[in-house]
Scaffold this active site. Sequence first.
Site, PDB file in Angstrom:
ATOM      1  N   ASP A   1      10.414  -7.443  -1.308  1.00  0.00           N
ATOM      2  CA  ASP A   1       9.112  -8.001  -0.931  1.00  0.00           C
ATOM      3  C   ASP A   1       9.102  -9.455  -1.374  1.00  0.00           C
ATOM      4  OD1 ASP A   1       6.281  -8.596  -0.634  1.00  0.00           O
ATOM      5  OD2 ASP A   1       5.912  -6.431  -0.701  1.00  0.00           O
TER       6      ASP A   1
ATOM      7  N   SER B   1      -7.111  -9.034  -3.091  1.00  0.00           N
ATOM      8  CA  SER B   1      -7.432  -8.143  -1.978  1.00  0.00           C
ATOM      9  C   SER B   1      -6.459  -6.974  -1.874  1.00  0.00           C
ATOM     10  CB  SER B   1      -7.441  -8.921  -0.660  1.00  0.00           C
ATOM     11  OG  SER B   1      -6.151  -9.439  -0.363  1.00  0.00           O
ATOM     12  N   ASN B   2      -5.342  -7.040  -2.594  1.00  0.00           N
ATOM     13  CA  ASN B   2      -4.366  -5.941  -2.589  1.00  0.00           C
ATOM     14  C   ASN B   2      -4.782  -4.778  -3.491  1.00  0.00           C
ATOM     15  OD1 ASN B   2      -1.716  -8.408  -2.809  1.00  0.00           O
ATOM     16  ND2 ASN B   2      -2.664  -7.587  -0.974  1.00  0.00           N
TER      17      ASN B   2
ATOM     18  N   ARG C   1      -5.784  -0.857  -3.009  1.00  0.00           N
ATOM     19  CA  ARG C   1      -4.871   0.145  -2.455  1.00  0.00           C
ATOM     20  C   ARG C   1      -3.461   0.067  -3.032  1.00  0.00           C
ATOM     21  NH1 ARG C   1      -5.230  -4.235   0.503  1.00  0.00           N
ATOM     22  NH2 ARG C   1      -3.443  -5.095   1.646  1.00  0.00           N
TER      23      ARG C   1
ATOM     24  N   GLY D   1       0.789  -1.216   0.000  1.00  0.00           N
ATOM     25  CA  GLY D   1       0.000   0.000   0.000  1.00  0.00           C
ATOM     26  C   GLY D   1       0.823   1.269   0.000  1.00  0.00           C
TER      27      GLY D   1
ATOM     28  N   ASP E   1       4.487  -3.625   6.605  1.00  0.00           N
ATOM     29  CA  ASP E   1       3.184  -3.742   7.250  1.00  0.00           C
ATOM     30  C   ASP E   1       3.224  -4.647   8.475  1.00  0.00           C
ATOM     31  OD1 ASP E   1       3.522  -6.187   6.076  1.00  0.00           O
ATOM     32  OD2 ASP E   1       1.659  -6.173   4.924  1.00  0.00           O
ATOM     33  N   ASN E   2       4.410  -4.854   9.047  1.00  0.00           N
ATOM     34  CA  ASN E   2       4.507  -5.664  10.257  1.00  0.00           C
ATOM     35  C   ASN E   2       5.646  -5.144  11.126  1.00  0.00           C
ATOM     36  OD1 ASN E   2       7.048  -7.541   9.821  1.00  0.00           O
ATOM     37  ND2 ASN E   2       5.961  -7.462   7.867  1.00  0.00           N
TER      38      ASN E   2
ATOM     39  N   CYS F   1      -3.089  -7.807  10.077  1.00  0.00           N
ATOM     40  CA  CYS F   1      -3.229  -7.077   8.831  1.00  0.00           C
ATOM     41  C   CYS F   1      -4.553  -7.388   8.145  1.00  0.00           C
ATOM     42  CB  CYS F   1      -2.066  -7.433   7.906  1.00  0.00           C
ATOM     43  SG  CYS F   1      -0.458  -7.191   8.674  1.00  0.00           S
TER      44      CYS F   1
ATOM     45  N   CYS G   1      -9.363 -18.252  11.167  1.00  0.00           N
ATOM     46  CA  CYS G   1      -9.663 -16.821  11.055  1.00  0.00           C
ATOM     47  C   CYS G   1      -9.328 -16.405   9.637  1.00  0.00           C
ATOM     48  CB  CYS G   1      -8.903 -16.022  12.104  1.00  0.00           C
ATOM     49  SG  CYS G   1      -7.101 -16.115  11.957  1.00  0.00           S
TER      50      CYS G   1
END
Length: 389
Positions: free
Chosen positions: A73, A80-81, A84, A52, A141-142, A199, A351
């Site tokens: 990366d 779902s990416n 953004r 993002g 993002d972590n 996330c 989940c």
Amino acid sequence: MSTPLPPLVEPGPPLTPTQSRRYARHAILPSIGIEGQRRLLAAKVLVIGAGGLGSPALLYLAAAGVGTIGVIDDDVVDESNLHRQVVHGVADVGRLKVESARDAIARIDPAITVIPHAQRLTVENALEIIGGYDLVLDGADNFATRYLVADACEISGTPCVWGSILRFDGQVSVFWPGRGAVYRDLFPDPPDPALVPSCAEAGVFGVLCAAIGAAMGTEAVKLITGVGRTLVGRLLIYDALEATWRELAIRPDPSRTPMTALEAVGAYCAAPAAQPAEASGRPAGSEIDVETFDALLAARSRGETDFDLVDVREQVEWDLGHIDGARLIPKDQILSGAVKLPTDRPLLLHCAAGGRSGQVLDHLVAQGHADVRHLLGGYTAWERAHRDE
């Protein structure tokens, strides 16, 4: 206004006729000029994450003429990416993000040198990778990666433009060892993973990434060229819903012991857990993959076994998609004791990505449940495996 910092990068060769035409609007800016553009072309910038925040930053660094852009990366593009992560498109789903980002940069300017690092930043490789660049943009993002980047930059003396987003809020700053505060001055220790939304469950307002990513790109250009007042010693906080920017002054903590060696911090929340259960401290066999999960579902449908299948996500996630035969009991209802799960039946939990179900598993095991398992990678991994069916 405070005195600008000296330019980070020395000017490169004179502009070619093509570069003079391409960067004319930059070069006529009094503060940047031709020399500033030559500095940008000579710069080497590493972007942590092609997600993002990395997406808008990568595009604008390339458009600004940053001559060498590294991107690290180890993930692939998922549908779902796309709401953004604008550096990727529908045709890129399933591809390595670094390859998709490389191709997007080439469409802007094929003369830009792109160095794709299709790997995860680790204690073993962080100093070597970061040491090859003038500047780092951290869009991780972590928390594990954020602390690793921060520590590697502190040890190597590399300036780091840092950005962070969650739901409708974003933050951006510049951490530069020896010139201002660093990440651990602001956040000395990582948070308890159990208290941090994963996330998958937190959600992100897509266009927020553009605001924070663009601010990060702006700081990079300012640092490289020596123009303007940077965010060294300042933290900007953006509230997208209120359309407000706030500024906080940040200073080095004189009592903090400087980092001199890298150490692993926490877990990578962006990726589903992949280690064996024994390595995570959980009972052997309590963490299963999609293939084993499907085999259990099939055996239950044939009457060969029985268990409760519990989805611990939230209602909105369930409404977006769920596994037939599961029942929804959100994580917090279980952890708070509001809902008691039977102790005389096997339980199979899932989940979105494995983080929340792992927390519930640990809680139930501590409560004396003898037969509890959960799905590694969660609904995301299961749905991806069944997407073409």
